[in-house]
Design a protein around this motif. Sequence first.
Motif, short mmCIF file in Angstrom:
data_model
loop_
_atom_site.label_atom_id
_atom_site.label_comp_id
_atom_site.label_asym_id
_atom_site.label_seq_id
_atom_site.Cartn_x
_atom_site.Cartn_y
_atom_site.Cartn_z
N GLY A 22 0.80 -1.22 0.00
CA GLY A 22 0.00 0.00 0.00
C GLY A 22 0.83 1.26 0.00
O GLY A 22 0.54 2.22 -0.74
N VAL A 23 1.89 1.29 0.82
CA VAL A 23 2.73 2.49 0.89
C VAL A 23 3.47 2.71 -0.43
O VAL A 23 3.58 3.84 -0.92
CB VAL A 23 3.72 2.36 2.06
CG1 VAL A 23 4.81 3.42 1.97
CG2 VAL A 23 2.97 2.51 3.39
N GLN A 24 3.97 1.62 -1.04
CA GLN A 24 4.67 1.77 -2.31
C GLN A 24 3.74 2.29 -3.40
O GLN A 24 4.13 3.14 -4.21
CB GLN A 24 5.27 0.42 -2.73
CG GLN A 24 6.08 0.46 -4.01
CD GLN A 24 7.44 1.13 -3.84
OE1 GLN A 24 7.74 1.67 -2.78
NE2 GLN A 24 8.26 1.09 -4.87
N LEU A 25 2.51 1.82 -3.42
CA LEU A 25 1.54 2.29 -4.41
C LEU A 25 1.35 3.80 -4.29
O LEU A 25 1.39 4.53 -5.30
CB LEU A 25 0.21 1.57 -4.22
CG LEU A 25 -0.92 1.95 -5.20
CD1 LEU A 25 -1.79 0.75 -5.49
CD2 LEU A 25 -1.78 3.09 -4.67
N ILE A 26 1.15 4.28 -3.07
CA ILE A 26 0.91 5.71 -2.88
C ILE A 26 2.14 6.52 -3.24
O ILE A 26 2.05 7.59 -3.85
CB ILE A 26 0.45 5.98 -1.44
CG1 ILE A 26 -0.90 5.29 -1.19
CG2 ILE A 26 0.31 7.48 -1.18
CD1 ILE A 26 -1.38 5.36 0.24
N HIS A 27 3.32 6.03 -2.87
CA HIS A 27 4.55 6.75 -3.24
C HIS A 27 4.67 6.90 -4.76
O HIS A 27 5.11 7.95 -5.26
CB HIS A 27 5.77 6.02 -2.70
CG HIS A 27 6.09 6.33 -1.26
ND1 HIS A 27 6.13 7.63 -0.77
CD2 HIS A 27 6.38 5.53 -0.20
CE1 HIS A 27 6.43 7.60 0.51
NE2 HIS A 27 6.59 6.35 0.88
N LYS A 28 4.29 5.87 -5.48
CA LYS A 28 4.45 5.87 -6.93
C LYS A 28 3.31 6.57 -7.66
O LYS A 28 3.45 6.95 -8.83
CB LYS A 28 4.56 4.43 -7.46
CG LYS A 28 5.81 3.70 -6.99
CD LYS A 28 7.06 4.31 -7.58
CE LYS A 28 8.31 3.52 -7.22
NZ LYS A 28 9.54 4.11 -7.80
N LEU A 29 2.16 6.73 -7.00
CA LEU A 29 0.98 7.29 -7.66
C LEU A 29 0.83 8.76 -7.28
O LEU A 29 0.01 9.12 -6.44
CB LEU A 29 -0.26 6.49 -7.29
CG LEU A 29 -1.55 6.87 -8.03
CD1 LEU A 29 -1.37 6.76 -9.54
CD2 LEU A 29 -2.71 6.00 -7.57
N GLN A 30 1.60 9.60 -7.90
CA GLN A 30 1.46 11.04 -7.71
C GLN A 30 0.87 11.61 -9.00
O GLN A 30 1.56 11.74 -10.01
CB GLN A 30 2.82 11.66 -7.39
CG GLN A 30 3.43 11.09 -6.12
CD GLN A 30 4.61 11.90 -5.63
OE1 GLN A 30 4.62 13.13 -5.71
NE2 GLN A 30 5.62 11.23 -5.09
N HIS A 31 -0.41 11.91 -8.93
CA HIS A 31 -1.15 12.32 -10.13
C HIS A 31 -2.13 13.42 -9.75
O HIS A 31 -2.81 13.34 -8.70
CB HIS A 31 -1.91 11.12 -10.72
CG HIS A 31 -2.37 11.31 -12.11
ND1 HIS A 31 -3.47 12.07 -12.44
CD2 HIS A 31 -1.87 10.84 -13.29
CE1 HIS A 31 -3.64 12.05 -13.76
NE2 HIS A 31 -2.69 11.32 -14.29
N PRO A 32 -2.26 14.46 -10.55
CA PRO A 32 -3.12 15.60 -10.18
C PRO A 32 -4.61 15.27 -10.17
O PRO A 32 -5.39 16.04 -9.59
CB PRO A 32 -2.80 16.65 -11.25
CG PRO A 32 -2.28 15.86 -12.42
CD PRO A 32 -1.55 14.70 -11.83
N ASP A 33 -5.00 14.16 -10.79
CA ASP A 33 -6.42 13.85 -10.91
C ASP A 33 -6.92 12.84 -9.90
O ASP A 33 -8.01 12.28 -10.06
CB ASP A 33 -6.73 13.33 -12.33
CG ASP A 33 -6.49 14.40 -13.39
OD1 ASP A 33 -6.56 15.60 -13.06
OD2 ASP A 33 -6.22 14.03 -14.56
N VAL A 34 -6.15 12.56 -8.85
CA VAL A 34 -6.59 11.56 -7.88
C VAL A 34 -6.66 12.15 -6.48
O VAL A 34 -5.95 13.10 -6.14
CB VAL A 34 -5.65 10.33 -7.86
CG1 VAL A 34 -5.54 9.69 -9.24
CG2 VAL A 34 -4.27 10.68 -7.31
N SER A 35 -7.54 11.59 -5.68
CA SER A 35 -7.52 11.79 -4.24
C SER A 35 -7.42 10.40 -3.62
O SER A 35 -8.10 9.47 -4.06
CB SER A 35 -8.78 12.51 -3.75
OG SER A 35 -9.93 11.72 -3.98
N ILE A 36 -6.58 10.25 -2.63
CA ILE A 36 -6.29 8.94 -2.06
C ILE A 36 -6.64 8.95 -0.57
O ILE A 36 -6.25 9.85 0.17
CB ILE A 36 -4.80 8.58 -2.23
CG1 ILE A 36 -4.41 8.57 -3.71
CG2 ILE A 36 -4.50 7.22 -1.60
CD1 ILE A 36 -2.92 8.39 -3.95
N THR A 37 -7.39 7.94 -0.16
CA THR A 37 -7.67 7.72 1.25
C THR A 37 -7.01 6.43 1.67
O THR A 37 -7.28 5.37 1.11
CB THR A 37 -9.18 7.64 1.53
OG1 THR A 37 -9.80 8.87 1.12
CG2 THR A 37 -9.45 7.42 3.01
#
Length: 426
Positions: A22-37
Amino acid sequence: MATNPTEKPRHRIVVVGAGFAGVQLIHKLQHPDVSITLVDRRNHHLFQPLLYQVATTVLATSEIAWPIRHLFRDRPEVETLLGEVIGVDRDKRTVQLDDGPSLPYDTLVLATGSRHAYFGKDQWEPYAPGLKTLEDATTIRRRMLLAFERAEMEPDPTIRDALLTFAIVGAGPTGVELAGTIAELARHTLPPEFRRIDTRKARILLIEAGPRVLPAFSEPLSAYAQAALERVGVEVRLGHPVTDCGPNSIRIGDTDIACRMIIWAAGVQASPAAEWLGAEADRAGRVAVRPDLTLEGDENIFVIGDTARVQQPNGDPVPGLAPAAKQQGAYVARVIRHRLEGRPPVAPFHYRHQGNLATIGRRAAIIEYGNFRMKGGLAWWIWGLAHIYFLIGTRSRFAVAWSWLWIYLSGLQSARLITQREQHRR
């Protein structure tokens, strides 16, 4: 602040689990069109490969765990929630929490990990704790240190011998590492500190139902590991399963051994994610996923890490290792980015094995990567450097490196605090 009605709504991603995947996914997913919880039952990310060193007094808890909120403090699009998931409504696309509102999602990622499994004998858990969380590690550390303290004051030699008998069930990397470290603690660190007992007489049992220790390694390295364990005083029992665990003894086959300290390192069971999804699971509770790590029949749900059964081309499942979980997290981040940007689908997930490593005490380790094999002191240094590299933050790397260097040179382990007493039993 008012919301612009013409602004495109962000793609809502809910990630359950702040482990490696989960942490690796969030680190790699930096995109202006997403919000992550991000939702997790605990407020910290844990470097699980070194958890046994907390349990055996080598490292402090703060050296292998970091607050989740701190990790993502510079990511305003990431919201962190402390809570426990109890279900998923696939029709409404919501995640249910045990104490809080449901969380709507456009994409759901389940990376909820695993816990220890007792093969249908869950009644053994109070007597044989596993090692998956910081709470497990501190429980084991407390029980182990109290065993020495109680033995120091015990007049009955039979009870004293039982207090100084430590049984580790399962001879995979965790079991081998635990056995070697406890043996060195008893043989080298503690003897000058006790007056009534000789801690060097502690009996450390490593019990494995299979034919050898570290079965994921080649036979020569497995044999080396067993010989190294026996040199530091570990008694290796192979080919006989544990048939009972209780407060005062462990049974191996038909033999009862008086023992007050049992550690379970024999098996894992995935989280209840399969139940939340109404999906089929294998015997370990892992959810079968498609080649792109999505749930069969629902491309909006990804299942990764120890929660998923990912098939390799040769038919074997991807192993439940930290590198595998991180690779899956990075892969899913790429899949989501391609979807958001309307790019062609990503090729199926391919696991890249990065080798097997295991340590036996503070001066020996084994490494295997394809046909490359290494054992001994140099392997121990490489093992240590590899683990330090993957720790989060300069402070953690420095603290762990200093702790290991101190132990290597002096043989003294300093994280030996008993912070909570347990009821004394005779």
